[in-house]
Design a protein around this motif. Structure first.
Motif, mmCIF file in Angstrom:
data_model
loop_
_atom_site.group_PDB
_atom_site.id
_atom_site.type_symbol
_atom_site.label_atom_id
_atom_site.label_comp_id
_atom_site.label_asym_id
_atom_site.label_seq_id
_atom_site.Cartn_x
_atom_site.Cartn_y
_atom_site.Cartn_z
ATOM 1 N N ALA A 178 0.816 -1.223 0.000
ATOM 2 C CA ALA A 178 0.000 0.000 0.000
ATOM 3 C C ALA A 178 0.848 1.271 0.000
ATOM 4 O O ALA A 178 0.441 2.304 -0.527
ATOM 5 C CB ALA A 178 -0.933 -0.008 1.209
ATOM 6 N N ALA A 179 2.072 1.200 0.551
ATOM 7 C CA ALA A 179 2.925 2.393 0.629
ATOM 8 C C ALA A 179 3.814 2.564 -0.607
ATOM 9 O O ALA A 179 4.613 3.504 -0.654
ATOM 10 C CB ALA A 179 3.796 2.316 1.881
ATOM 11 N N GLU A 180 3.663 1.657 -1.577
ATOM 12 C CA GLU A 180 4.511 1.700 -2.776
ATOM 13 C C GLU A 180 3.642 1.888 -4.023
ATOM 14 O O GLU A 180 3.204 0.929 -4.649
ATOM 15 C CB GLU A 180 5.336 0.408 -2.895
ATOM 16 N N PRO A 181 3.365 3.135 -4.427
ATOM 17 C CA PRO A 181 2.432 3.384 -5.531
ATOM 18 C C PRO A 181 2.863 2.789 -6.865
ATOM 19 O O PRO A 181 2.025 2.348 -7.654
ATOM 20 C CB PRO A 181 2.377 4.911 -5.602
ATOM 21 N N TYR A 182 4.157 2.767 -7.115
ATOM 22 C CA TYR A 182 4.626 2.238 -8.406
ATOM 23 C C TYR A 182 4.507 0.715 -8.446
ATOM 24 O O TYR A 182 4.181 0.136 -9.487
ATOM 25 C CB TYR A 182 6.065 2.689 -8.671
ATOM 26 N N LYS A 183 4.741 0.071 -7.304
ATOM 27 C CA LYS A 183 4.550 -1.377 -7.240
ATOM 28 C C LYS A 183 3.075 -1.727 -7.405
ATOM 29 O O LYS A 183 2.728 -2.724 -8.045
ATOM 30 C CB LYS A 183 5.075 -1.918 -5.903
ATOM 31 N N LEU A 184 2.188 -0.890 -6.845
ATOM 32 C CA LEU A 184 0.750 -1.146 -7.004
ATOM 33 C C LEU A 184 0.353 -1.082 -8.479
ATOM 34 O O LEU A 184 -0.463 -1.875 -8.951
ATOM 35 C CB LEU A 184 -0.048 -0.122 -6.199
#
Length: 674
Positions: free
Chosen positions: A156-162
């Protein structure tokens, strides 16, 4: 996605991993190395997919061990090192958000969203922290995530991974490295003592068993990079690094980089006054100075001579054309992104030509053709213009205005196999004449992409004809799936330079599509009208790029036949200049490019200056030489031959140049010293 196993990896005998046993256990029991450059770092299963050493198959499985010093082994080392870099960044800069971190040729990178660009001091601090992580021997542990929802919750804290999780099966290789096309997995870095999770990253893997299996690495530089390569996306900060199977391999690579920097054609071009890129003209548009113009002329003249001997006919075509021509050829829309925008004139869109082939087809079509004229070999040094992005433009090796040594051979289907064999031999022999002789071939074919046009059966026929010609050459043939031109498969000649780097040189393409699009015909022996096959061929690729490659191959010390100044006469004293002027006159009569340095500089300074300018022959004369009717030779390597009669010296220089010797002359190989 399976990855092919290299020939290095195939040299290690296969090992059977019993069901329920880890690959690492089976390798240890087989006595295979776990340390050093030949340490086995992953295995390849029966489908060729790479697996961690912690992988335990459900059934007995034969695997191929992959050593650290193989291409695949290095790739795993580099990808694991990229993870260590990301861990170090987030430890030192907790606000950093993760992009992607794939292995690349000779190294790796990782993209980060950080408040400010990284500085050299940041890289030093990161490298120090990475060494600490590596020394701690954290264990890479693969963990499957049950669902996309679970992955999103954890990330949830990693927008690019999402975003990558949502894409999941994106075709970009670097992104597949993160998520793959199947299950989602995360690699946790575990403390070796407590087993607790220290850090983790979304990744398909595989990885090394522990961080301590990264033997040698260094961070190289940082740069800005758009997320997923799209200028509409946020700009991230990219850190580049390299990692190798041993400290010795890393040192060798860094020395290669240093030597490549010394040979950089842009630097040498300025030092030798060969070419420049005036800002007033525009990026990627070179001008050749007089000395560079001589080298270019010699490159082209010898090529013309060889083409004439091989039965080519020379043509010329304009630099601009109506758009309809490129619609007919299919370059619009398939090639539109690399063409300059159109210019409107007299109610028409005109394009700077990005390729010569459509105009050559019009020359062929200008009148009826008979089978008796085939094969018809057309040749042109045709200047074309391609819109390369600013980040891609690089000296002479990637320009926006380039001169192609373009040939198009029109032949019957029956002539095609023989023509391809002779064409490939012609290309390889001619490249060798310029001093490049270490080759392998790459066969580029079509895949399922919609960009490819034409009947798949014709593609298969064209591909097999190219494959047969390549195999007949006896050279290594490397597959390049999906790398074909939109209209046909191709062979690319890959040449190694003096320091072992590979450059793409000539290309040969088989084209069944353009004859149909341009309605090209010939009258067969039975009176029927048939379509020829077109073979596209560029020998140098482009004159500019070839010039740049040769500059680096020879480190600016061009062979005497190409050197802009082949001989400089250096008088030991001012009164000897007239004598050397007569020697120069005799050399010019033999077609040799010669100068006499009658400046006020001391003799040793003159020798140093012209050696720095990489002149192949320095001819010296003093009082004893004048009395004896002789000269002395001084060569690039500092060796010297004294007291050679002038007539013999002139004849031997002329003979050396006429033979097109590619070695630098010296006291040992220049036969006047014998």
């Amino acid at each position: 996605m399976s990855q092919p196993v290299s020939t290095v990896a195939q040299s290690v005998p296969p090992v059977v991993v019993p069901a329920g046993t880890t690959a690492g256990t089976a390798l240890r029991e087989a006595g295979l190395p776990g340390k050093g450059p030949e340490a086995i770092v992953v295995v390849a299963d029966g489908d060729g997919a790479l697996r961690d050493l912690s992988w335990a198959p459900m059934v007995n499985s034969e695997v191929r061990p992959v050593p650290a010093n193989s291409p695949e082994g290095r790739s795993v080392i580099r990808h694991s090192c990229a993870h260590v870099l990301a861990q170090a960044v987030q430890e030192l800069y907790p606000e950093a958000k993760l992009g992607i971190g794939p292995p690349i040729t000779d190294g790796f990178y990782y993209d980060f969203d950080v408040p400010r660009p990284f500085t050299p001091e940041d890289l030093q601090a990161l490298e120090k922290r990475m060494k600490q992580i590596i020394k701690s021997a954290q264990r890479f542990s693969r963990r499957a995530v049950d669902s996309v929802e679970d992955a999103k919750q954890e990330l949830a804290a990693e927008p690019y991974k999402l975003e990558l999780v949502d894409l999941k099966s994106d075709v970009d290789t670097s992104e597949v490295m993160e998520v793959g096309g199947g299950e989602l997995t995360i690699y946790d870095n575990l403390d070796p003592r407590s087993g607790e999770r220290v850090w983790g990253d979304l990744c398909r893997g595989p990885h090394l068993p522990t961080t301590k299996h990264i033997p040698a690495f260094t961070l190289m530089r940082s740069a800005a990079a758009y997320w997923r390569g799209n200028e509409k996306n946020p700009q991230l900060q990219r850190i580049y690094g390299t990692a190798w199977e041993s400290a010795e391999a890393l040192d060798a690579y860094l020395e290669l980089l240093a030597e490549a920097e010394r040979r950089d054609h842009r630097k040498i071009g300025a030092e030798l006054d060969l070419f420049s890129f005036p800002e007033e003209i525009g990026s990627g548009l070179a001008v050749f100075h007089p000395k560079g113009g001589i080298i270019r002329r010699e490159l082209e003249n010898y090529s013309r001579q060889r083409h004439e001997q091989a039965g080519y006919e020379f043509v010329n075509s304009p630099h601009i054309s109506k758009s309809g021509l490129f619609h007919t050829s299919g370059h619009l829309p398939y090639y539109a992104d690399t063409m300059f925008p159109p210019v409107q004139f007299e109610g028409e869109d005109y394009y700077l030509k990005a390729m010569n082939c459509p105009m050559h087809h019009l020359i062929y079509r200008s009148r009826g053709r008979s089978y008796r004229e085939l094969p018809l070999r057309l040749f042109e040094f045709g200047t074309v213009y391609r819109y390369e992005k600013s980040g891609v433009v690089h000296g002479l090796t990637r320009v926006r205005g380039l001169t192609m040594d373009d040939s198009h051979i029109y032949c019957t289907k029956e002539q095609m196999p023989g023509e391809l064999r002779s064409l490939l031999r012609f290309v390889l022999d001619l490249l060798a004449d310029y001093g490049l002789a270490d080759f392998y071939l790459e066969l580029s074919t079509r895949d399922d992409s919609p960009k490819f046009i034409g009947d798949p059966q014709q593609w298969e026929e064209a591909t097999e004809a190219l494959r047969a010609a390549a195999e007949d050459s006896g050279l290594e043939l490397v597959p390049d799936p999906g790398g074909a031109a939109y209209y046909g498969p191709k062979i690319s000649v890959q040449a190694k330079d003096a320091i072992g780097r590979t450059w793409q040189m000539s290309t040969v393409q088989v084209d069944f599509q353009h004859p149909q699009r341009f309605e090209l015909e010939y009258q067969a022996a039975d009176g029927t009208r048939k379509q020829p096959v077109v073979l596209h061929r560029a020998l140098f690729g482009s004159i500019e790029r070839f010039f740049g490659v040769l500059t680096e191959h020879y480190a600016g010390a061009f062979p005497a036949w190409l050197a802009p100044v082949q001989v400089v006469g250096i008088p030991i004293a001012a009164e000897h200049a007239a004598y050397l002027a007569d020697v120069a006159t005799a050399l010019r009569a033999k077609g040799i490019r010669v100068e006499v340095d009658a400046s006020d500089d001391r003799m040793q300074k003159k020798i140093r200056n012209h050696t720095t300018q990489k002149v192949p022959f320095l001819v010296l004369a003093g009082g004893k030489d004048v009395e004896a009717g002789a000269v002395s030779f001084r060569f690039r390597d500092g060796s010297q031959i004294n007291g050679i009669p002038v007539d013999r010296a002139v004849a031997e220089i002329a003979d050396w140049v006429a033979r097109r010797e590619n070695d630098s002359p010296n006291a040992e190989n220049f036969k006047v010293g014998g």
